[in-house]
Design a protein around this motif. Structure first.
Motif, mmCIF file in Angstrom:
data_model
loop_
_atom_site.group_PDB
_atom_site.id
_atom_site.type_symbol
_atom_site.label_atom_id
_atom_site.label_comp_id
_atom_site.label_asym_id
_atom_site.label_seq_id
_atom_site.Cartn_x
_atom_site.Cartn_y
_atom_site.Cartn_z
ATOM 1 N N ALA A 206 -18.861 22.171 10.930
ATOM 2 C CA ALA A 206 -19.705 22.130 12.189
ATOM 3 C C ALA A 206 -20.736 21.008 12.028
ATOM 4 N N ARG A 207 -21.353 21.124 11.045
ATOM 5 C CA ARG A 207 -22.352 20.211 10.575
ATOM 6 C C ARG A 207 -21.767 18.552 10.657
ATOM 7 N N ASP A 208 -20.565 18.539 9.913
ATOM 8 C CA ASP A 208 -20.027 17.340 9.923
ATOM 9 C C ASP A 208 -19.640 16.468 11.110
ATOM 10 N N ALA A 209 -19.204 17.712 12.097
ATOM 11 C CA ALA A 209 -18.900 17.214 13.318
ATOM 12 C C ALA A 209 -19.984 17.051 14.326
ATOM 13 N N GLY A 210 -21.093 17.570 13.763
ATOM 14 C CA GLY A 210 -22.248 17.435 14.798
ATOM 15 C C GLY A 210 -22.012 18.493 15.921
ATOM 16 N N ALA A 211 -21.568 19.501 15.561
ATOM 17 C CA ALA A 211 -21.223 20.627 16.562
ATOM 18 C C ALA A 211 -22.545 21.463 17.064
#
Length: 586
Positions: free
Chosen positions: A138-143
């Motif tokens: 999620a953090r890598d995707a900016g979710a």
């Protein structure tokens, strides 16, 4: 007498002999002028028309133009123009199957925007491996939200993860993790705060009982633990960033993947049991766009979910408005409700009460159900209601009778238990059932275990998910898989068929389960073909092999009408055809 002789002479002139008269009737599809078929198929063909078996059929422009014997089919063949498929002795030819209730849209979305968990994972693996991996993704995707699915309540019981443990992994992004049945969830504090269940300082804003049909489990400190049951879970989940989790682009991206899974298993009809799972209509819009572009190779039914915590009038209006997304192969004509939870986890609406004296979680009063059914049916929308407990069945049947229209084919979904008196009432008012027969089995000793531990009401330990009684009482019954909420059961139609016929799941139980409710092979096929077409209001155009209908059919690797019963589950589609075109092959 003279008139009789003239009639007999005319009959002889028409068909030649009495025997020829039978032959003429059997091949009445032969036209007076030759029709050149696009496709002719030979083999053992089960039509799903009153258990009829024929030798061949011919297809022109996507529809059957002849169904009968092999000799009759030859009249439709022209060399170089007609493809001939001879499947004789290779297996069974039969109509395309249907799935009367499943959630492929949600499952495929999770693979894209969330995570499907291993249901055997224990709480330690969940907290040390699964959740951290999802947070990193999620953090890598900016979710802005994290959503997962698949943990098993029976594995987690006694050591249920808390919101505080989830907060230690991620406290700034709202998180929700649904169990593998979709009836319970785990949330961190960020989501509970966003949903207005509590404040960040621990002040409780909503307590158990404040959300109809739901339970907010409270800790010893008097604050929510983060464990939410039934409607409390769907309420909290509605506060995730659902538009990002399930955008129109994501919906469009997963539809071809759903189609490939369906066709590879032999499904050409599918009713999505929660088309608005992410609280929007992006799946509806994407499906309509795909169909209008000529890319849809199955018939899709869509149900609009209404929760007990919603503004009912507004929700009913939205469900009716969703019909604007209809197209040739997209049918957005259902409303989905949860009547209760699941019997084995203590949330079914049952009679008698559970052995410890508690009742499950009914989501709706009979008055509410009656009013909703009336409004839905008046707007051309059919009710599609999840119900497990027998008391819930009686309440819904009352509502369908008092508020509904018989011609709307209002449907009960799953139905673990049912009182005998309700069968006739259902038959009298054309109430359908899509049965959870895929769960009609159990490990040897399961009934004794449930009885000893008081898991289900007395008398229901060894009787669940009837099937034969629907046929006996003239009720239209269909099969479904509930994918991905399989609970260890198969998703494909032939795995489900074997359970319906034998009461056994290979490798699980050694003796048949509740044999009085097992059905014949022909009944099982009817439930997953023509009956699903009836459930979806398309029986005049699909669901059986009949002249004038669309040519949706399967070439099956086994003759499931005659192979050993314990081999039915091995059958697969060697090829799937939709509207006369091969759309899948092994």
């Amino acid at each position: 007498m003279r008139n009789l002789k003239k009639w007999m002479l005319a009959a002889i002139l028409i068909c030649g002999t009495a025997a020829m008269f039978i032959s003429c009737a059997a091949n009445e599809d032969i036209p007076s002028e030759k029709t050149i078929a696009d496709l002719v198929v030979y083999g053992k063909v089960f039509t799903s028309e009153s258990n009829q078996i024929v030798e061949a059929f011919a297809v022109k422009d996507g529809k059957y133009v002849y169904v009968g014997d092999k000799e009759g089919a030859k009249a439709f063949i022209e060399t170089g123009k007609t493809e001939v498929v001879d499947y004789s002795g290779k297996g069974l030819v039969m109509p395309g199957c249907g799935n009367g209730h499943a959630h492929y849209s949600m499952a495929h979305t999770l693979r894209t925007a969330g995570m499907m968990m291993d249901s055997s994972a224990d709480p330690n693996k969940f907290l040390t491996e699964i959740v951290p991996a999802m947070v990193k993704k999620a953090r890598d995707a900016g979710a802005k939200s994290i959503f997962g699915f698949g943990w098993n309540v029976h594995v987690f019981e006694g050591n249920m993860p808390t919101r505080q443990q989830l907060d230690a992994i991620c406290s700034d992004i709202p998180m929700y993790f649904s169990d593998n049945e979709g009836h319970k969830g785990l949330a961190n504090t960020a989501l509970l705060v966003k949903a207005g269940i509590m404040k960040a300082d621990g002040t409780v804003l909503k307590k158990d009982g404040d959300i109809l049909g739901g339970e907010i489990v409270m800790g010893t400190d008097g604050t929510p633990t983060g464990y939410l049951k039934e409607q409390a879970g769907t309420y909290a989940r509605s506060f995730l960033d659902n538009e990002s989790l399930f955008s129109l682009d994501i919906a469009s991206d997963i539809l071809p993947k759903i189609e490939q899974q369906l066709l590879s298993e032999g499904y050409t009809m599918y009713l999505d049991g929660w088309g608005s799972y992410f609280f929007n209509t992006n799946f509806y819009q994407a499906a309509q766009q795909l169909d209008n572009a000529g890319g849809m190779h199955f018939v899709l039914g869509l149900s609009y979910e209404i929760e007990s915590w919603m503004n009912i009038d507004e929700a009913l209006a939205k469900a009716a408005d969703a019909k604007k997304f209809a197209s040739t192969r997209v049918k957005p004509n259902w409303i989905k409700l949860f009547m209760d939870g699941t019997v084995e986890t203590g949330t079914g609406f049952v009679n008698p009460l559970y052995p410890d004296g508690h009742q499950g979680l009914p989501n709706w009063s009979e008055e509410q159900l009656t009013d909703m059914t009336r409004v839905a049916n008046e707007n051309g929308v059919t009710m599609h209601v999840h119900v497990m407990g027998n008391k819930g069945v009686t309440r819904i049947v009352n509502a369908f009778i008092n508020g509904g229209k018989d011609e709307m084919r209002n449907t009960l979904v799953h139905v673990r238990n049912i009182d005998e008196a309700d069968y006739k009432r259902m038959a009298d008012h054309n109430i359908y059932v899509t049965s959870g027969v895929l769960w009609h089995y159990g490990p040897d000793g399961l009934a004794e275990y449930m009885r000893e531990h008081g898991i289900v009401p007395a008398g229901q330990e060894d009787k669940s998910y009837p099937m034969k009684s629907y046929f006996d009482n003239g009720i239209i019954v269909t099969t479904h898989s509930d994918y991905p909420a399989l609970s260890g059961s198969p998703d494909d139609p032939f795995g489900i068929m074997e359970i319906a016929v034998t009461g056994m799941l290979t490798g699980v139980n050694g003796k048949p389960y509740w044999t009085e409710e097992l059905v014949t092979r022909e009944q099982a096929i009817a439930a997953m073909t023509i009956n699903i077409a009836k459930q979806m209001f398309i029986e005049n155009e699909r669901g059986s092999i009949k002249t004038g209908k669309y040519a949706d059919f399967l070439l099956v690797t086994k003759d499931v009408l005659s192979c050993p019963e314990n081999e039915i589950h091995e059958a697969k589609p060697a090829a799937t055809y939709f509207e006369g075109k091969k759309v899948f092959s092994m």
